[in-house]
Design a protein around this motif. Structure first.
Motif, PDB file in Angstrom:
ATOM      1  N   PRO A   1       0.975  -0.963  -0.339  1.00 35.64           N
ATOM      2  CA  PRO A   1       0.068  -0.419  -0.694  1.00 35.64           C
ATOM      3  C   PRO A   1       0.840   1.166   0.050  1.00 35.64           C
ATOM      4  CG  PRO A   1      -0.598  -1.688   1.888  1.00 35.64           C
ATOM      5  CD  PRO A   1       0.438  -2.138   0.836  1.00 35.64           C
ATOM      6  N   TRP A   2       2.299   0.633   1.034  1.00 37.19           N
ATOM      7  CA  TRP A   2       2.995   2.427   0.872  1.00 37.19           C
ATOM      8  C   TRP A   2       3.284   2.988  -0.272  1.00 37.19           C
ATOM      9  CZ3 TRP A   2       2.565   5.964   4.441  1.00 37.19           C
ATOM     10  CH2 TRP A   2       2.115   5.228   5.764  1.00 37.19           C
ATOM     11  N   THR A   3       3.834   1.740  -1.264  1.00 35.97           N
ATOM     12  CA  THR A   3       3.852   2.269  -2.862  1.00 35.97           C
ATOM     13  C   THR A   3       3.178   2.628  -3.782  1.00 35.97           C
ATOM     14  OG1 THR A   3       5.170   0.044  -3.057  1.00 35.97           O
ATOM     15  CG2 THR A   3       5.632   1.276  -4.633  1.00 35.97           C
ATOM     16  N   LEU A   4       1.678   2.201  -3.584  1.00 38.51           N
ATOM     17  CA  LEU A   4       0.982   3.177  -3.952  1.00 38.51           C
ATOM     18  C   LEU A   4       0.580   4.226  -3.910  1.00 38.51           C
ATOM     19  CD1 LEU A   4      -1.627   1.372  -5.520  1.00 38.51           C
ATOM     20  CD2 LEU A   4      -2.756   1.732  -3.039  1.00 38.51           C
ATOM     21  N   ILE A   5       0.626   4.335  -2.395  1.00 40.31           N
ATOM     22  CA  ILE A   5       0.602   5.782  -1.988  1.00 40.31           C
ATOM     23  C   ILE A   5       1.596   6.590  -2.762  1.00 40.31           C
ATOM     24  CG2 ILE A   5       0.556   7.635  -0.144  1.00 40.31           C
ATOM     25  CD1 ILE A   5      -0.561   5.193   1.236  1.00 40.31           C
ATOM     26  N   PHE A   6       2.808   6.482  -2.649  1.00 43.21           N
ATOM     27  CA  PHE A   6       4.522   6.656  -3.039  1.00 43.21           C
ATOM     28  C   PHE A   6       4.330   7.192  -4.287  1.00 43.21           C
ATOM     29  CE2 PHE A   6       7.271   5.030   0.812  1.00 43.21           C
ATOM     30  CZ  PHE A   6       7.109   6.463   1.206  1.00 43.21           C
ATOM     31  N   THR A   7       3.434   6.333  -5.258  1.00 44.04           N
ATOM     32  CA  THR A   7       2.882   7.123  -6.523  1.00 44.04           C
ATOM     33  C   THR A   7       2.545   8.029  -7.192  1.00 44.04           C
ATOM     34  OG1 THR A   7       3.606   4.178  -7.409  1.00 44.04           O
ATOM     35  CG2 THR A   7       2.276   5.405  -8.976  1.00 44.04           C
ATOM     36  N   TRP A   8       1.113   7.466  -6.207  1.00 42.51           N
ATOM     37  CA  TRP A   8       0.109   8.893  -6.138  1.00 42.51           C
ATOM     38  C   TRP A   8       0.640  10.258  -5.952  1.00 42.51           C
ATOM     39  CZ3 TRP A   8      -4.038   6.218  -2.770  1.00 42.51           C
ATOM     40  CH2 TRP A   8      -4.684   5.136  -3.435  1.00 42.51           C
ATOM     41  N   LEU A   9       1.504  10.304  -5.307  1.00 41.06           N
ATOM     42  CA  LEU A   9       2.633  11.959  -4.573  1.00 41.06           C
ATOM     43  C   LEU A   9       3.910  11.803  -5.649  1.00 41.06           C
ATOM     44  CD1 LEU A   9       3.270  11.181  -0.658  1.00 41.06           C
ATOM     45  CD2 LEU A   9       2.031  13.030  -1.824  1.00 41.06           C
TER      46      LEU A   9
ATOM     47  N   ILE B   1      10.531   2.708  -5.640  1.00 39.98           N
ATOM     48  CA  ILE B   1       9.857   3.749  -5.479  1.00 39.98           C
ATOM     49  C   ILE B   1      10.913   4.546  -5.382  1.00 39.98           C
ATOM     50  CG2 ILE B   1       9.410   4.940  -3.445  1.00 39.98           C
ATOM     51  CD1 ILE B   1       7.242   4.273  -4.961  1.00 39.98           C
ATOM     52  N   VAL B   2      12.115   4.385  -4.710  1.00 39.66           N
ATOM     53  CA  VAL B   2      13.367   5.217  -5.131  1.00 39.66           C
ATOM     54  C   VAL B   2      14.262   5.114  -6.793  1.00 39.66           C
ATOM     55  CG1 VAL B   2      15.683   5.873  -4.667  1.00 39.66           C
ATOM     56  CG2 VAL B   2      14.704   4.036  -2.903  1.00 39.66           C
ATOM     57  N   THR B   3      13.856   3.856  -7.597  1.00 36.74           N
ATOM     58  CA  THR B   3      13.610   4.225  -8.749  1.00 36.74           C
ATOM     59  C   THR B   3      13.086   5.532  -9.181  1.00 36.74           C
ATOM     60  OG1 THR B   3      14.430   1.948  -9.091  1.00 36.74           O
ATOM     61  CG2 THR B   3      14.370   3.447 -10.802  1.00 36.74           C
ATOM     62  N   SER B   4      12.002   5.117  -8.600  1.00 33.53           N
ATOM     63  CA  SER B   4      10.849   6.473  -9.571  1.00 33.53           C
ATOM     64  C   SER B   4      11.607   8.005  -9.222  1.00 33.53           C
ATOM     65  CB  SER B   4      10.048   6.383  -8.610  1.00 33.53           C
ATOM     66  OG  SER B   4       8.913   5.187  -9.432  1.00 33.53           O
ATOM     67  N   TRP B   5      11.782   8.044  -8.540  1.00 37.09           N
ATOM     68  CA  TRP B   5      12.177   9.457  -7.720  1.00 37.09           C
ATOM     69  C   TRP B   5      13.935   9.753  -8.517  1.00 37.09           C
ATOM     70  CZ3 TRP B   5      12.355   8.296  -1.743  1.00 37.09           C
ATOM     71  CH2 TRP B   5      11.086   7.978  -1.013  1.00 37.09           C
ATOM     72  N   VAL B   6      13.887   8.869  -9.266  1.00 34.22           N
ATOM     73  CA  VAL B   6      15.370   9.008  -9.996  1.00 34.22           C
ATOM     74  C   VAL B   6      14.791  10.077 -10.939  1.00 34.22           C
ATOM     75  CG1 VAL B   6      17.575   8.355 -10.678  1.00 34.22           C
ATOM     76  CG2 VAL B   6      17.023   8.053  -8.352  1.00 34.22           C
ATOM     77  N   ILE B   7      13.764   8.461 -11.522  1.00 30.65           N
ATOM     78  CA  ILE B   7      13.338   8.984 -13.269  1.00 30.65           C
ATOM     79  C   ILE B   7      12.309  10.590 -12.939  1.00 30.65           C
ATOM     80  CG2 ILE B   7      11.592   7.889 -14.354  1.00 30.65           C
ATOM     81  CD1 ILE B   7      12.538   5.761 -13.912  1.00 30.65           C
ATOM     82  N   ILE B   8      12.148  10.455 -12.217  1.00 31.26           N
ATOM     83  CA  ILE B   8      11.297  12.385 -11.779  1.00 31.26           C
ATOM     84  C   ILE B   8      11.933  13.187 -11.931  1.00 31.26           C
ATOM     85  CG2 ILE B   8      10.064  13.859 -10.394  1.00 31.26           C
ATOM     86  CD1 ILE B   8       8.364  10.669  -9.909  1.00 31.26           C
TER      87      ILE B   8
END
Lengths: 168, 84, 235
Positions: free
Chosen positions: A13-21, C23-30
């Motif tokens: 679920p946290w990944t979900l929230i992070f992705t929305w952000l 998620i960390v990779t996403s931050w880098v990509i953004i």
């Protein structure tokens, strides 16, 4: 928990929230850094082109007006020039006529005068010759005939003679 | 013993679920054939036809992908073992 | 020889917050995408002087053309979201090329993207037809199922394609490592036996399909479906 691997098909679920952000942040940043500057620039370009078009339009109108004025003026000037030339030609012709007629008049006058003079001269010469002839004839007649002749007969004879001479 | 049976059944199930790949295979082949016909008839519309075909193929692929996801769940994230 | 095919890795947890490597990779990509955007539009001029300005203009006009042709002119405000979604999805899938775990091969991330689309569909429907006008069609359970199937199918289509690429690439690398050890075992030096020579070059051909082609196609399909569903929710 850290450094553990999740399953390939797993749900956090946290990944979900992070992705929305993340998506929201990326959306706002792309809007701010890509779409807004490009749109602003396009707007600016549009305005600039509009002003350019307006200026060009104005310049063209001005140029057209000027051209019209110039051509009008040119036509006027041409007309004036034509008028001037025409008048000059006319006056020259008039002058020519005047000069010619003047000359003719003068020539006529001179001819007349010359003729008159000639006539007078002739008359004079005639008179002189007449006188001389009468004198000479009187003298000759006196000498040759030695007789009295009435003055009247004398005169008549001479006149007759002179008349005959004059006709020659 | 039970675990071995569940694992074997999962493996067989994963294999069976990939039968779903037949459908998209036929469908996409048919779509590609039609697209080739269309290009032959109207070569100037090649770009449009190609992009439409790719889009259609990718959507038609969904069922095959569902089968793949089920297979992957059974192989790599088996929910059945936990039920023992 | 065991091949481990796993999902995202948990890098660290702060209290209940779980942060995975995707998620960390996403931050880098953004950060990368934003940096590229910033660089492209750094000094724009009404008369273009640089090539990057033409690229920036082309990008923006392409996104606008796409939204105009699929959604209509009144949806122009939607274009930045489409661009963000496409850039995120495409660059994420492509990042698999560098060896990191692609964020799009994480089910949670794709599900989040699909749920945003789902929310947009509902909001657009309610805005266009009113609350009751939008939800009365769900009295028919088939409509409800098809409505819920929309984000699910979007999620699994995107996730399945990228994850299949990850699985196949992992299997291929393992197989190539195995074959190279088999070949190099002919040389009796243990150091050389460890070098997976066959892994050089060969997977690149597979990467062209799974990373470049599929990445682009799935990103394109994801934004196309988002636009079509959202603009369809109006009527």
């Amino acid at each position: 928990m850290p450094n553990t691997y999740l399953d390939l098909v797993s749900f956090v679920p946290w990944t979900l929230i992070f992705t929305w952000l993340n998506l929201f942040i990326l959306y706002s940043l792309i809007k701010k850094f890509l779409f807004k500057p490009v749109n602003n620039m396009l707007e600016q370009r549009k305005n600039e082109i509009n002003t350019m078009y307006e200026t060009a339009q104005q310049a063209q109108t001005n140029a057209e007006e000027m051209e019209k004025e110039y051509s009008e003026r040119m036509a006027q000037a041409r007309e004036e020039a034509g008028e001037i030339i025409k008048q000059a030609t006319l006056s020259a012709q008039r002058r020519e006529q005047e000069i010619i007629s003047d000359a003719q008049e003068k020539a006529a006058i001179m001819t007349k005068r010359a003729e008159a003079e000639i006539a007078q001269e002739r008359k004079k010469a005639y008179q002189e010759i007449k006188n001389e002839i009468s004198d000479i004839s009187v003298a000759i007649a006196g000498k040759m005939v030695q007789r009295e002749i009435s003055a009247a007969d004398h005169e008549a004879l001479i006149s007759q003679f002179i008349e005959n001479v004059g006709e020659v | 013993m039970e675990r071995a049976i569940v694992l074997a059944a999962s493996a067989i199930g994963a294999g069976l679920s990939m039968i779903a790949g037949i459908g998209p295979g036929i469908g996409q082949g048919y779509a590609a054939g039609k697209a080739a016909e269309a290009v032959g008839r109207q070569p100037e519309a090649k770009g449009d036809i190609t992009s439409t075909m790719l889009f259609g193929c990718a959507v038609a692929e969904s069922t095959g992908i569902y089968g793949l996801v089920v297979a992957m769940i059974l192989l790599f994230a088996n929910p059945l073992i936990g039920k023992l | 020889m065991a091949v481990e095919i796993t999902g995202p890795k948990v890098l660290f947890t702060i209290g209940p917050v779980v942060v995975t490597n995707t998620i960390v990779t996403s931050w880098v990509i953004i950060a990368l995408i934003v940096a590229v955007c910033y660089w492209l539009t750094k000094d724009l001029k009404p008369v273009p002087e640089t090539k990057k300005q033409i690229v920036a203009e082309k990008l923006v006009s392409m996104v606008y053309d796409l939204t105009d042709s699929t959604m209509g002119k009144k949806w122009r405000n939607f274009a930045p979201y489409v661009a963000a979604l496409f850039a995120y999805s495409f660059v994420s899938s492509m990042s698999g090329l560098t060896g990191v775990r692609a964020p799009t091969s994480d089910l949670s991330i794709i599900l989040a993207m699909a749920l945003v689309t789902f929310t947009m569909i509902q909001v657009t429907g309610i805005k266009a037809k009113g609350f009751w006008g939008h939800f009365k069609k769900f009295l028919n359970p088939l409509n409800l199922i098809s409505e819920i199937a929309t984000p699910v199918s979007m999620t699994f289509r995107h996730f399945g394609n990228i994850a299949a690429g990850v699985v196949i690439t992992t299997l291929l690398y393992a197989a190539l490592a195995y074959f190279s050890t088999v070949i190099l075992n002919l040389i009796p030096i243990s150091f050389i036996q460890q070098i997976p020579v066959l892994q050089v070059g060969l997977p690149a051909f597979l990467s062209i399909y799974f990373d470049v082609f599929t990445s682009f196609l799935q990103a394109y399909i994801f934004i196309m479906l988002t636009m079509v569903y959202v603009s369809m929710a109006e009527d």
